[in-house]
Design a protein around this motif. Structure first.
Motif, PDB file in Angstrom:
ATOM      1  N   VAL A  96       0.816  -1.165  -0.052  1.00 49.12           N
ATOM      2  CA  VAL A  96       0.037  -0.067   0.086  1.00 49.12           C
ATOM      3  C   VAL A  96       0.867   1.332  -0.046  1.00 49.12           C
ATOM      4  O   VAL A  96       0.341   2.474  -0.467  1.00 49.12           O
ATOM      5  N   HIS A 103       6.611  -1.945  -6.802  1.00 51.58           N
ATOM      6  CA  HIS A 103       5.131  -2.259  -6.259  1.00 51.58           C
ATOM      7  C   HIS A 103       4.529  -3.122  -7.126  1.00 51.58           C
ATOM      8  O   HIS A 103       4.025  -4.032  -6.626  1.00 51.58           O
ATOM      9  N   ARG A 107       2.645  -6.779  -6.571  1.00 47.36           N
ATOM     10  CA  ARG A 107       1.286  -6.991  -6.733  1.00 47.36           C
ATOM     11  C   ARG A 107       0.634  -7.936  -7.541  1.00 47.36           C
ATOM     12  O   ARG A 107      -0.125  -8.896  -7.155  1.00 47.36           O
ATOM     13  N   PHE A 114      -7.008 -13.201  -4.326  1.00 40.64           N
ATOM     14  CA  PHE A 114      -8.234 -12.196  -4.395  1.00 40.64           C
ATOM     15  C   PHE A 114      -9.012 -12.129  -5.667  1.00 40.64           C
ATOM     16  O   PHE A 114      -9.977 -11.472  -5.642  1.00 40.64           O
ATOM     17  N   PHE A 161      -8.426 -15.588   5.816  1.00 36.81           N
ATOM     18  CA  PHE A 161      -7.904 -15.343   4.497  1.00 36.81           C
ATOM     19  C   PHE A 161      -6.322 -15.480   4.622  1.00 36.81           C
ATOM     20  O   PHE A 161      -5.657 -16.045   3.572  1.00 36.81           O
ATOM     21  N   ALA A 252      -5.391  -4.210   7.588  1.00 30.40           N
ATOM     22  CA  ALA A 252      -6.104  -3.907   6.053  1.00 30.40           C
ATOM     23  C   ALA A 252      -7.264  -4.519   6.003  1.00 30.40           C
ATOM     24  O   ALA A 252      -8.377  -4.143   5.508  1.00 30.40           O
ATOM     25  N   LEU A 293     -20.968   2.060   1.147  1.00 32.40           N
ATOM     26  CA  LEU A 293     -19.611   2.342   1.097  1.00 32.40           C
ATOM     27  C   LEU A 293     -19.373   3.683   0.374  1.00 32.40           C
ATOM     28  O   LEU A 293     -18.255   4.436   0.973  1.00 32.40           O
ATOM     29  N   SER A 298     -15.328   3.313   5.413  1.00 37.53           N
ATOM     30  CA  SER A 298     -14.744   3.143   6.526  1.00 37.53           C
ATOM     31  C   SER A 298     -13.382   3.840   6.469  1.00 37.53           C
ATOM     32  O   SER A 298     -12.647   4.000   7.403  1.00 37.53           O
ATOM     33  N   TRP A 302      -7.085   9.399   2.727  1.00 35.15           N
ATOM     34  CA  TRP A 302      -5.728   8.418   2.555  1.00 35.15           C
ATOM     35  C   TRP A 302      -4.675   9.572   2.432  1.00 35.15           C
ATOM     36  O   TRP A 302      -5.072  10.742   2.192  1.00 35.15           O
ATOM     37  N   GLN A 362      -5.311   0.577  -5.903  1.00 33.82           N
ATOM     38  CA  GLN A 362      -6.753   0.093  -5.269  1.00 33.82           C
ATOM     39  C   GLN A 362      -6.888  -0.913  -4.549  1.00 33.82           C
ATOM     40  O   GLN A 362      -6.030  -2.084  -4.914  1.00 33.82           O
ATOM     41  N   LEU A 364      -6.800  -4.234  -2.722  1.00 33.90           N
ATOM     42  CA  LEU A 364      -7.035  -5.783  -3.399  1.00 33.90           C
ATOM     43  C   LEU A 364      -8.242  -6.582  -2.734  1.00 33.90           C
ATOM     44  O   LEU A 364      -8.761  -7.599  -3.277  1.00 33.90           O
TER      45      LEU A 364
HETATM   46  C1  HEM Z   1      -5.384  -0.887  -0.123  1.00 35.43           C
HETATM   47  C2  HEM Z   1      -9.862   0.525   1.883  1.00 35.43           C
HETATM   48  C3  HEM Z   1     -10.672  -4.168   2.958  1.00 35.43           C
HETATM   49  C4  HEM Z   1      -6.328  -5.407   1.476  1.00 35.43           C
HETATM   50  C5  HEM Z   1      -6.236   0.023   0.254  1.00 35.43           C
HETATM   51  C6  HEM Z   1      -6.520   1.297   0.159  1.00 35.43           C
HETATM   52  C7  HEM Z   1      -7.640   1.719   0.585  1.00 35.43           C
HETATM   53  C8  HEM Z   1      -8.331   0.441   1.214  1.00 35.43           C
HETATM   54  C9  HEM Z   1      -8.272   3.332   0.769  1.00 35.43           C
HETATM   55  C10 HEM Z   1      -5.560   2.186  -0.739  1.00 35.43           C
HETATM   56  C11 HEM Z   1      -5.999   2.608  -2.035  1.00 35.43           C
HETATM   57  C12 HEM Z   1      -5.063   3.383  -2.921  1.00 35.43           C
HETATM   58  O1  HEM Z   1      -3.928   3.687  -2.123  1.00 35.43           O
HETATM   59  O2  HEM Z   1      -5.503   3.707  -3.947  1.00 35.43           O
HETATM   60  C13 HEM Z   1     -10.064  -0.539   2.172  1.00 35.43           C
HETATM   61  C14 HEM Z   1     -11.670  -0.681   2.782  1.00 35.43           C
HETATM   62  C15 HEM Z   1     -12.009  -1.969   3.170  1.00 35.43           C
HETATM   63  C16 HEM Z   1     -10.935  -2.734   2.796  1.00 35.43           C
HETATM   64  C17 HEM Z   1     -12.480   0.506   2.890  1.00 35.43           C
HETATM   65  C18 HEM Z   1     -13.361  -2.553   3.583  1.00 35.43           C
HETATM   66  C19 HEM Z   1     -14.491  -1.986   3.407  1.00 35.43           C
HETATM   67  C20 HEM Z   1      -9.564  -5.070   2.644  1.00 35.43           C
HETATM   68  C21 HEM Z   1      -9.330  -6.306   2.820  1.00 35.43           C
HETATM   69  C22 HEM Z   1      -8.474  -6.735   2.398  1.00 35.43           C
HETATM   70  C23 HEM Z   1      -7.497  -5.457   1.793  1.00 35.43           C
HETATM   71  C24 HEM Z   1     -10.710  -7.325   3.517  1.00 35.43           C
HETATM   72  C25 HEM Z   1      -7.494  -7.873   2.610  1.00 35.43           C
HETATM   73  C26 HEM Z   1      -8.035  -8.967   2.545  1.00 35.43           C
HETATM   74  C27 HEM Z   1      -5.598  -4.403   1.083  1.00 35.43           C
HETATM   75  C28 HEM Z   1      -4.380  -4.386   0.415  1.00 35.43           C
HETATM   76  C29 HEM Z   1      -4.085  -3.175  -0.297  1.00 35.43           C
HETATM   77  C30 HEM Z   1      -5.192  -2.255   0.206  1.00 35.43           C
HETATM   78  C31 HEM Z   1      -3.300  -5.697   0.255  1.00 35.43           C
HETATM   79  C32 HEM Z   1      -2.712  -2.430  -0.913  1.00 35.43           C
HETATM   80  C33 HEM Z   1      -3.066  -2.558  -2.474  1.00 35.43           C
HETATM   81  C34 HEM Z   1      -1.908  -2.060  -3.350  1.00 35.43           C
HETATM   82  O3  HEM Z   1      -1.370  -1.073  -2.776  1.00 35.43           O
HETATM   83  O4  HEM Z   1      -1.603  -2.579  -4.186  1.00 35.43           O
HETATM   84  N1  HEM Z   1      -7.719  -0.472   0.839  1.00 35.43           N
HETATM   85  N2  HEM Z   1      -9.778  -1.815   2.032  1.00 35.43           N
HETATM   86  N3  HEM Z   1      -8.417  -4.433   2.172  1.00 35.43           N
HETATM   87  N4  HEM Z   1      -6.121  -3.155   0.755  1.00 35.43           N
HETATM   88 FE1  HEM Z   1      -8.253  -2.383   1.350  1.00 35.43          FE
END
Ligand code: HEM
Length: 424
Positions: A96, A103, A107, A114, A161, A252, A293, A298, A302, A362, A364
């Motif tokens: 992230v 990156h 990824r 996923f 997971f 996360a 959402l 939530s 950022w 975005q 994952l």
């Molecule tokens: C990245 C929100 C649930 C894993 C992110 C980012 C946001 C976010 C805002 C950064 C996006 C960006 O910089 O453009 C959320 C919200 C969730 C949620 C609101 C639930 C409602 C989850 C779950 C997982 C997860 C359940 C894992 C099982 C990740 C990962 C990234 C990420 C691995 C990094 C992706 C990257 O940088 O390539 N999430 N997330 N998230 N999220 Fe979530």
């Protein structure tokens, strides 16, 4: 005439104050209307609040580096730093907050778990868990849904997971709250040390679990998958990455989803007509999930770091500037969404929301989160359609810029009217 470039509203902006904590997009309406990109002297960040600007920042991860996404918003005291060092805390970059070119190769190597067909395997486990938890309180007539359902289920799902053991839930709960305060909050110096103790223990716990998994990485889950990927690509999936991801992954996947579910149920119960509509027609639930959402996501904001002199929405922003991109404000931007404060579960552009970010970083886990939210709503509307918020309760939020959800969500219902009693 004042020559100060900082407007009175910008000077007064306080993301730890009551207004922002209660409703970030409403507290920034003035900004969307009058000054959509402004410098906040108290925060030391530029704040971006309109949909088109927030999306443009997310889209360009080279000019707007994600490297500060997890940086502590409140500088750490020397004592807290020493406490973290005691535990060998060495949190490094995870996906992230990583720049290119590192990156994308990571990824790509790690995204298969996923994929929708892989996620489908988790659905029965999520439903079983939700049913078990609802069984425990369905006859009580009153519950704090956060404590009794919404916190632990996403934590258990996150652990499944990731492929880590389910033990120590209570400890983990404390750890992950500490991590949020540590990263996004404004702890006092005394709190910082306490928080650092928990973060340090969390870090060690993550290392212990990782060692256990390394002994036999043949199992299901994202971490065993990553350990196997490391064997073929040790230069891309490093040890430091795995340890950091083990801890960051729990947060996360867990808190984001727990908070999203609490926000969604609160919002729907506050909009009774909509709640009753989804009770009558569960086919409307996917639209409701997306709208919740958008309206009350939530992740409220950022962060990005500006890597070259540039402009955002026509406002010059210098290299080195730190940005708070308020995606929750973008999601309620009247310039992109009609009747933006309304909860419209048939809105045709609800999926345009930026709660999961946008572009190459975005989220994952977004489809796992969507599936969990869907199961929560399906089970609650089926089992307890007569659920209502306990009137007069005051909702509190852990003060921080980014992770947002009520700490408690008290609901009540008449157990004698539970549908399964009438039709077991
Ligand atoms: C990245 C929100 C649930 C894993 C992110 C980012 C946001 C976010 C805002 C950064 C996006 C960006 O910089 O453009 C959320 C919200 C969730 C949620 C609101 C639930 C409602 C989850 C779950 C997982 C997860 C359940 C894992 C099982 C990740 C990962 C990234 C990420 C691995 C990094 C992706 C990257 O940088 O390539 N999430 N997330 N998230 N999220 Fe979530």
């Amino acid at each position: 005439m004042s020559t100060c470039p900082v407007s009175a509203n910008a000077a007064a902006f306080d993301p730890f104050g009551e207004d922002y904590q209660a409703d970030p997009p409403a507290s920034l309406r003035w900004s969307r209307d009058e000054e959509p990109v402004f410098y906040s002297p108290s925060l030391g960040y530029w704040v971006v609040t309109r949909y088109s600007d927030v999306k443009a920042v997310f889209r360009d991860n080279v000019t707007f580096s994600p490297s500060i996404a997890l940086e502590k918003i409140t500088p750490v005291s020397a004592e807290a730093t020493a406490t973290l060092a005691k535990y060998g805390y060495a949190m490094n970059r995870t996906l992230v907050n990583e720049d290119e070119p590192e990156h994308m190769p990571r990824r790509r190597l790690l995204m298969e778990p996923f994929a929708p067909e892989q996620l489908a395997h988790h659905e029965p486990m999520v439903r079983r868990l939700v049913r078990e938890y609802v069984d425990r309180f369905a006859d009580n007539g009153k519950a704090d849904l956060v404590d009794e359902l919404l916190w632990e289920v996403p934590l258990t799902v996150a652990l499944h997971f990731l492929g880590v053991p389910e033990e120590d839930m209570a400890t983990l709960r404390r750890f992950s709250i500490a991590h949020t305060v540590n990263t996004w909050g404004r702890p006092s110096p005394e709190q910082q040390v306490e928080v650092a103790e928990n973060v340090g223990r969390f870090w060690q716990y993550a290392g212990t679990v990782l060692d256990k998994l390394r002994e036999d990485p043949s199992g299901h889950g994202w971490m065993p998958y990553s350990i196997r990927a490391q064997r073929e690509h040790p230069d891309v999936i490093t040890d430091s990455y795995l340890h950091s991801m083990m801890m960051a992954g729990i947060v996360a996947a867990h808190e984001t989803t727990a908070n999203a579910a609490a926000n969604a149920i609160k919002l729907l119960l506050e909009n009774r007509v909509v709640w009753e509509e989804i009770c009558a027609d569960p086919g409307l639930i996917p639209g409701a999930v997306e709208e919740c959402l958008r309206h009350s996501g939530s992740v409220a904001a950022w962060r990005r770091l500006v890597t070259r002199d540039t402009t955002i929405g026509g406002v010059p922003v210098p290299r080195g500037a730190k940005l708070l991109i308020v995606n929750s404000s973008a999601n309620r931007d009247e310039r992109h969404f009609d009747d933006t404060d309304e909860v419209d579960i048939r809105r045709d552009n609800a999926t345009d929301h930026l709660t999961f970010g946008y572009g190459s970083h975005q989220c994952l886990g977004r489809n796992l989160a969507r599936m969990e939210l869907q199961v929560f709503l399906e089970e609650l509307t089926r089992r307890l359609p007569h659920l209502e918020l306990v009137p007069g309760q005051k909702f509190t939020y852990v003060p921080n810029t980014s992770f947002r959800g009520p700490e408690h969500l008290w609901v009540q219902w008449d157990p004698a009217a539970n549908p399964e009693r009438a039709d077991p």
